[in-house]
Design an enzyme around this catalytic site. Sequence first.
Site, mmCIF file in Angstrom:
data_model
loop_
_atom_site.group_PDB
_atom_site.id
_atom_site.type_symbol
_atom_site.label_atom_id
_atom_site.label_comp_id
_atom_site.label_asym_id
_atom_site.label_seq_id
_atom_site.Cartn_x
_atom_site.Cartn_y
_atom_site.Cartn_z
ATOM 1 N N ASP A 22 -47.228 -10.824 -36.254
ATOM 2 C CA ASP A 22 -47.101 -9.527 -36.230
ATOM 3 C C ASP A 22 -47.937 -8.497 -36.283
ATOM 4 O O ASP A 22 -47.714 -7.480 -36.906
ATOM 5 C CB ASP A 22 -45.807 -9.151 -37.222
ATOM 6 N N LYS B 138 -50.043 -7.991 -31.602
ATOM 7 C CA LYS B 138 -50.750 -8.503 -30.549
ATOM 8 C C LYS B 138 -50.292 -8.007 -29.261
ATOM 9 O O LYS B 138 -50.997 -7.943 -28.237
ATOM 10 C CB LYS B 138 -50.431 -10.100 -30.658
ATOM 11 N N GLY C 197 -42.822 -13.619 -31.173
ATOM 12 C CA GLY C 197 -42.064 -12.199 -30.657
ATOM 13 C C GLY C 197 -43.061 -11.013 -30.285
ATOM 14 O O GLY C 197 -43.767 -10.774 -31.071
ATOM 15 N N HIS C 198 -43.044 -10.910 -28.971
ATOM 16 C CA HIS C 198 -44.190 -9.782 -28.613
ATOM 17 C C HIS C 198 -43.284 -8.637 -28.050
ATOM 18 O O HIS C 198 -42.407 -8.923 -26.902
ATOM 19 C CB HIS C 198 -45.105 -10.291 -27.424
ATOM 20 N N GLN D 87 -48.087 -16.388 -33.516
ATOM 21 C CA GLN D 87 -48.185 -16.320 -35.173
ATOM 22 C C GLN D 87 -49.699 -16.067 -35.503
ATOM 23 O O GLN D 87 -50.344 -15.190 -34.911
ATOM 24 C CB GLN D 87 -47.980 -18.027 -35.699
HETATM 25 P P1 IMP Z 1 -41.288 -21.427 -37.937
HETATM 26 O O1 IMP Z 1 -42.602 -21.180 -37.145
HETATM 27 O O2 IMP Z 1 -40.095 -20.974 -37.544
HETATM 28 O O3 IMP Z 1 -41.405 -22.818 -38.596
HETATM 29 O O4 IMP Z 1 -41.701 -20.548 -39.433
HETATM 30 C C1 IMP Z 1 -42.558 -21.164 -40.439
HETATM 31 C C2 IMP Z 1 -43.186 -19.713 -40.983
HETATM 32 O O5 IMP Z 1 -43.766 -18.989 -40.006
HETATM 33 C C3 IMP Z 1 -42.441 -18.707 -41.364
HETATM 34 O O6 IMP Z 1 -42.647 -17.982 -42.672
HETATM 35 C C4 IMP Z 1 -41.984 -17.609 -40.330
HETATM 36 O O7 IMP Z 1 -41.520 -16.450 -40.876
HETATM 37 C C5 IMP Z 1 -43.268 -17.718 -39.758
HETATM 38 N N1 IMP Z 1 -43.458 -17.162 -38.397
HETATM 39 C C6 IMP Z 1 -42.947 -17.842 -37.318
HETATM 40 N N2 IMP Z 1 -43.390 -17.152 -36.214
HETATM 41 C C7 IMP Z 1 -43.812 -15.886 -36.571
HETATM 42 C C8 IMP Z 1 -44.367 -14.674 -35.900
HETATM 43 O O8 IMP Z 1 -44.281 -14.600 -34.704
HETATM 44 N N3 IMP Z 1 -44.686 -13.805 -36.806
HETATM 45 C C9 IMP Z 1 -44.528 -13.806 -38.072
HETATM 46 N N4 IMP Z 1 -44.467 -14.928 -38.700
HETATM 47 C C10 IMP Z 1 -44.044 -15.941 -38.079
#
Ligand code: IMP
Length: 429
Positions: A13, A16, A40-41, A223
């Site tokens: 977040d 990007k 999420g963008h 991420q």
């Molecule tokens: P997962 O990717 O759904 O398995 O989540 C694992 C961890 O990554 C959690 O702490 C989520 O909040 C974090 N996470 C996954 N995708 C994002 C993203 O796009 N932005 C920020 N945190 C993310």
Amino acid sequence: MGNVAVIGAQWGDEGKGKVVDWLASRADIVVRFQGGHNAGHTLVVGNETYKLSLLPSGLVRGKLGIIGNGVVIDPEALLAEIERVRAQGLRVDPETLRIAENAVLILPVHSALDRAREDARGDRRIGTTGRGIGPAYEDKVARRAIRICDLAEPETIADKLDELLLHHNTLLRGLGAATFSKQELYDRLLAIAPKILPFAEPVWERLDEARRAGKRILFEGAQAVMLDVDHGTYPFVTSSNTVAATAASGSGTGPSSIGTVLGIAKAYTTRVGAGPFPTELHDDIGKQLGERGHEFGTVTGRRRRCGWFNAAMVRQAVKVGGIHGLALTKLDVLDGFPELHICTGYMIDGKAFRHLPAGQAAQAAAQPVYEVMEGWQGSCRGARSWAALPAQAIKYVRRIEELVEAPVTLVSTSPERDDTILVRDPFEG
Ligand code: IMP
């Protein structure tokens, strides 16, 4: 002219979307290489706001989008996203979007297992997005995943579902969650197959041709480095490698094709989900950062945790992520704070550390060591040149460059695409 890979340098977040959108307008092809619809963008173009999860951002700029083999794809979520952006006027068809035939599918069993396991963890939950990302990657390395190419082979789907459900239904039953029927999943997959298969191809071949033709390729990370399954704050991470090296293996090209690696970092720090966060602020300053920065997750809608800029952590991300230059975003959110703190290292059980050690208990115990800087009175909001920034804001950026050991090549000063100070064009190397 080289290619560019963009990755997050904190916990995701970092803003990007805006940087990727600007770069996409200068690229020929935009490639997603890891993650899934947990990303999420938000892209603001004119009066239209696009929220993309799985689709490469380049589609908004009419560029060819590629979803690489390193991405895990929920086909129903993908089709829903395509419908949503088509309704906003974007063209998404097999001429503008290609999907790696060897990419792994996320099935409804994966999100069910993701949520059931999080519920069972109670206080020890990771805070996943609940979208089945982890379980899908687990199936990939366990060699039981259904892939995009399997959609053309009904007998392969039937065969794989037997093994997959043997595993997943056993787990779901043990966790007290509802199980899945083979017939239901089979019917759902066969129903979507004709909608997905026209997009599928060996994208590595297209990327090879593009590379030889001198096309500009933008690799769009999701991420961030501190959520990398190897290099992040394990186990509070996502289930893929988020570092720039993955751009190669996650799309089917060689490491030399990646080109310049741009890391994105906010001028402060945020995190969604659980896990260590040494510079987190539980006071009014943390609250102000969250409000001014509109820190709510695009995917989860959850309030993001906020804290000071952590130079020790970004320095680590620069090293393990292969970052050549940083884009610093949301500098304007720091306007008006009398003092700013920058974390330069940690104290853990009376010992000084320059980096976050790998141990879970050590990470949880890490106390930040701060350097305190004077804030600035004027505003950075909307600045498009160094001259338009308050002198103290420039000092803050310069100090960050020194501490993270990487140049700041781009500064973003508002959500508007043009409110950007460009120091060096990443496509120029
Ligand atoms: P997962 O990717 O759904 O398995 O989540 C694992 C961890 O990554 C959690 O702490 C989520 O909040 C974090 N996470 C996954 N995708 C994002 C993203 O796009 N932005 C920020 N945190 C993310």
